[in-house]
Design a protein around this motif. Structure first.
Motif, mmCIF file in Angstrom:
data_model
loop_
_atom_site.group_PDB
_atom_site.id
_atom_site.type_symbol
_atom_site.label_atom_id
_atom_site.label_comp_id
_atom_site.label_asym_id
_atom_site.label_seq_id
_atom_site.Cartn_x
_atom_site.Cartn_y
_atom_site.Cartn_z
ATOM 1 N N GLN A 1 -9.167 3.567 -3.414
ATOM 2 C CA GLN A 1 -8.648 2.639 -4.526
ATOM 3 C C GLN A 1 -8.918 3.045 -5.854
ATOM 4 O O GLN A 1 -9.985 3.535 -6.210
ATOM 5 C CB GLN A 1 -9.111 1.329 -4.154
ATOM 6 C CG GLN A 1 -8.171 0.084 -4.380
ATOM 7 C CD GLN A 1 -7.293 -0.299 -3.475
ATOM 8 O OE1 GLN A 1 -7.645 0.055 -2.201
ATOM 9 N NE2 GLN A 1 -6.234 -0.842 -3.928
ATOM 10 N N PHE B 1 2.501 0.477 3.681
ATOM 11 C CA PHE B 1 0.895 0.427 3.309
ATOM 12 C C PHE B 1 0.133 1.617 3.870
ATOM 13 O O PHE B 1 -1.083 1.920 3.245
ATOM 14 C CB PHE B 1 0.310 -0.817 4.067
ATOM 15 C CG PHE B 1 0.715 -2.203 3.006
ATOM 16 C CD1 PHE B 1 0.397 -2.157 1.688
ATOM 17 C CD2 PHE B 1 1.137 -3.284 3.776
ATOM 18 C CE1 PHE B 1 0.740 -3.460 0.977
ATOM 19 C CE2 PHE B 1 1.653 -4.513 3.058
ATOM 20 C CZ PHE B 1 1.256 -4.294 1.730
ATOM 21 N N SER C 1 2.786 1.337 -5.724
ATOM 22 C CA SER C 1 2.768 1.857 -4.284
ATOM 23 C C SER C 1 3.061 0.781 -3.397
ATOM 24 O O SER C 1 2.487 -0.307 -3.557
ATOM 25 C CB SER C 1 1.919 2.768 -3.969
ATOM 26 O OG SER C 1 0.667 2.402 -4.100
ATOM 27 N N ALA C 2 3.478 1.076 -2.143
ATOM 28 C CA ALA C 2 3.948 0.351 -1.111
ATOM 29 C C ALA C 2 4.655 -1.254 -1.650
ATOM 30 O O ALA C 2 4.439 -2.052 -1.097
ATOM 31 C CB ALA C 2 2.480 -0.451 -0.514
ATOM 32 N N PRO D 1 -5.887 -0.710 3.272
ATOM 33 C CA PRO D 1 -4.505 -0.065 3.805
ATOM 34 C C PRO D 1 -4.189 -0.485 5.266
ATOM 35 O O PRO D 1 -3.394 -1.311 5.396
ATOM 36 C CB PRO D 1 -4.731 1.344 3.386
ATOM 37 C CG PRO D 1 -5.426 1.646 2.429
ATOM 38 C CD PRO D 1 -6.624 0.528 2.812
ATOM 39 N N THR E 1 0.957 5.567 1.607
ATOM 40 C CA THR E 1 1.011 5.571 0.145
ATOM 41 C C THR E 1 0.493 7.004 -0.353
ATOM 42 O O THR E 1 -0.284 7.976 0.354
ATOM 43 C CB THR E 1 -0.157 4.665 -0.375
ATOM 44 O OG1 THR E 1 -1.134 4.493 0.262
ATOM 45 C CG2 THR E 1 0.541 2.907 -0.406
ATOM 46 N N SER E 2 1.061 7.615 -1.123
ATOM 47 C CA SER E 2 0.722 9.099 -1.738
ATOM 48 C C SER E 2 -0.029 9.036 -3.041
ATOM 49 O O SER E 2 -0.198 7.820 -3.614
ATOM 50 C CB SER E 2 2.053 9.775 -1.798
ATOM 51 O OG SER E 2 2.690 9.212 -2.744
ATOM 52 N N GLY F 1 -2.214 3.460 -8.506
ATOM 53 C CA GLY F 1 -2.870 3.470 -7.173
ATOM 54 C C GLY F 1 -2.169 2.753 -6.109
ATOM 55 O O GLY F 1 -1.086 2.109 -6.444
ATOM 56 N N ARG F 2 -2.909 2.768 -4.962
ATOM 57 C CA ARG F 2 -2.334 2.113 -3.717
ATOM 58 C C ARG F 2 -2.324 0.535 -3.964
ATOM 59 O O ARG F 2 -3.145 -0.019 -4.526
ATOM 60 C CB ARG F 2 -2.931 2.804 -2.445
ATOM 61 C CG ARG F 2 -4.338 2.055 -2.394
ATOM 62 C CD ARG F 2 -5.046 2.645 -1.160
ATOM 63 N NE ARG F 2 -6.329 1.979 -1.124
ATOM 64 C CZ ARG F 2 -7.383 2.516 -0.330
ATOM 65 N NH1 ARG F 2 -7.360 3.944 0.137
ATOM 66 N NH2 ARG F 2 -8.505 2.020 -0.280
#
Length: 521
Positions: A431, A344, A515-516, A301, A347-348, A376-377
């Motif tokens: 991750q 980036f 996400s992101a 990230p 992210t939650s 996920g992220r």
């Protein structure tokens, strides 16, 4: 005719410290190259490229940035020579040498006797429509090309000289400080409140991963890399992706963690909405490299955010050379990159573990590939595939076939144990993970669920099914895949006692944005 220097050693808003207009006019003239067709000019913040007949000439701008200094003739000569040496090593036949621009009694000339007033990198001209930013815009990043891209990057990193012990934390902190300074100088592009919040979040993230980065430096993950590996700096030559235009002006910048090098490409793909492509590159890179790369995912990230911030800063530095619609388009890209740098790091949600099971040919790998970008992220879930890990266990290539004894029960136990161990390690980095394996036995399904439970991670299990004729048709017709399964294997699996299956049957890819995701207006 000479290159006139500005009286002040301080750069102007465009960071230009010398007037090269006469040289640019000369190289833009078809007569200078003995051709009839027009010369195409390409401007960036650090160089001007002239496409003339079968050749391209790249002149370093006389600029002085905190991160790049081409302010003197000697520095530009050295940078040209370094580019030919460094980028030429990975792109044989593309870089042809350094061409001096000289002043003669009759005017400027390329080479020959006279006073050298500047230098150009001479290259074999290629079709600019074949750089991967253009290929991507046409929807041309097919799976085979992504596979080749990942292999090219892995080869580049393996060949890159190690720089053990380099303090990458100090260098990354300096990049953050420079970003913060440049953002503050352009409040119209980078709102001060957001810029300050980004700086604080990035500094906190860097402090958290500092021990990891130092350990990676000590164990060989810091190398003299490409340094500028985005889509525009990869081109298809003879159908193969080739890296070019590596960082040549600053060895410190190019010396970095290999995952930071990779992050530039991942960020570039992500910001263009190519989420599946970014996820595919990450997974293929991990499949082809050392298991110890897994722990480095904790830094991803931060790496992605910093790359997005640098992209915003660098493109902002080039605005002085743009006007009209081009400038407006660039400003939009800059704002999007800046917003992505924030996303980036913000992210939650927790990392999740998903498992997909089913007999050979049921579509597990296709399903995992479709699901991973949204899990996920950014850039999505790490896919742990039993077929890949079995090949890695035996040290052979992805599509090489294994002998029957490689599928003995004791070997399969090792493969499943390896999948669980890697899943634990990936989850620990934050991750998400998708484990792709047959999971025919209840104990195998229970064991992977236990990994999620012990890690405190949400778990989702999916079981895919298809008619016998479909399973057989799929395994018999697929090519270039890691699976060795054939019709006989399918028939054997159909006789398994699967026990009670508590996972969701016929799992389908969920419809949700990664996400992101790049911001939209």
């Amino acid at each position: 005719m000479t290159v006139s220097s500005r009286p002040s050693p301080q750069p102007a808003d465009d960071h230009v410290v010398a007037d090269q207009s006469a040289i640019f006019d000369f190289l833009a003239d078809p007569r200078s190259h003995g051709i009839a067709e027009a010369v195409e000019r390409i401007d960036t913040h650090g160089a001007v490229v002239f496409l003339a007949g079968p050749f391209a000439y790249k002149v370093k701008r006389a600029v002085l940035f905190p991160f790049m200094d081409f302010s003197t003739l000697e520095k530009r000569r050295a940078a040209c020579a370094a580019e030919v040496e460094i980028s030429g090593a990975g792109a044989p036949g593309l870089y042809l040498g350094v061409a001096p621009v000289v002043r003669t009694a009759s005017g400027l000339a390329l080479g020959g006797e006279g006073e050298t007033v500047d230098y150009a990198v001479k290259m074999r001209r290629f079709d600019t429509n074949l750089t991967l930013d253009k290929v991507a815009a046409r929807g041309g990043l097919a799976p085979d090309l992504l596979k080749a891209m990942a292999a090219t990057i892995v080869t580049s990193h393996r060949a890159a000289p190690e720089r053990r012990g380099v303090d990458t934390v100090v260098r990354l902190a300096s990049y953050l400080a420079d970003n913060t300074k440049e953002f503050a100088a352009r409040p119209e592009l980078f709102p001060p409140r957001e810029a300050n919040a980004l700086a604080a979040a990035a500094e906190k993230a860097l402090a958290t991963i500092a021990p990891l980065l130092k350990a990676r430096s000590a164990t060989g993950f810091v190398r003299r890399c490409h340094g500028d590996m985005h889509l525009r700096n990869i081109v298809l030559l003879d159908g193969c992706p080739v890296l070019f235009d590596a960082i040549e002006f600053n060895d410190d910048i190019a010396t970095c963690d290999v995952l930071y090098d990779l992050a530039f490409l991942l960020m570039d793909l992500w910001r263009q909405g190519l989420w599946a492509e970014a996820n595919a590159i990450l997974n293929r890179y991990l499949w082809a490299t050392n298991d110890a790369q897994v722990e480095g995912l904790s830094a991803l990230p931060f790496f992605l955010s910093l790359r997005a911030g640098i992209r915003a800063k660098v493109e902002a530095a080039g605005l002085a050379h743009l006007s009209g619609a081009q400038r407006l388009e660039a400003e939009t890209r800059i704002r999007e990159a800046f917003q992505l740098a924030q996303a980036f790091l913000h992210t939650s949600g927790r990392a999740e573990l998903w498992a997909v099971g089913g007999l050979s040919g049921s579509g597990k790998s296709t399903w995992a590939t479709a699901m991973a970008p949204a899990a996920g992220r950014a850039p999505g879930a790490v896919i742990l595939r039993s077929d890949i890990e079995r090949k890695r266990l035996f040290g052979i290539g992805e599509v090489e076939r294994l002998p029957p004894e490689a599928y003995a029960p004791n070997v399969s136990e090792k493969v499943y144990g390896r999948l669980r161990d890697l899943a634990r390690r990936v989850l620990a980095t934050g991750q998400s993970v998708i484990v792709d394996a047959v999971h025919a036995r209840p104990g195998e399904r229970d064991a992977i669920e236990a990994v999620a439970r012990k890690a405190g991670a949400p778990f989702r299990g999916f079981w895919l099914e298809a008619p016998e004729e479909t399973l057989i048709r799929r395994v018999e017709t697929r090519t270039g895949d890691a699976s060795d399964a054939n019709a006989d294997v399918v028939r054997q699996q159909l006789a398994y006692d699967l026990g009670e299956i508590g996972w969701a049957r016929q799992g389908r890819p969920v419809s949700r944005a990664p996400s992101a995701a790049p911001p939209s207006d």
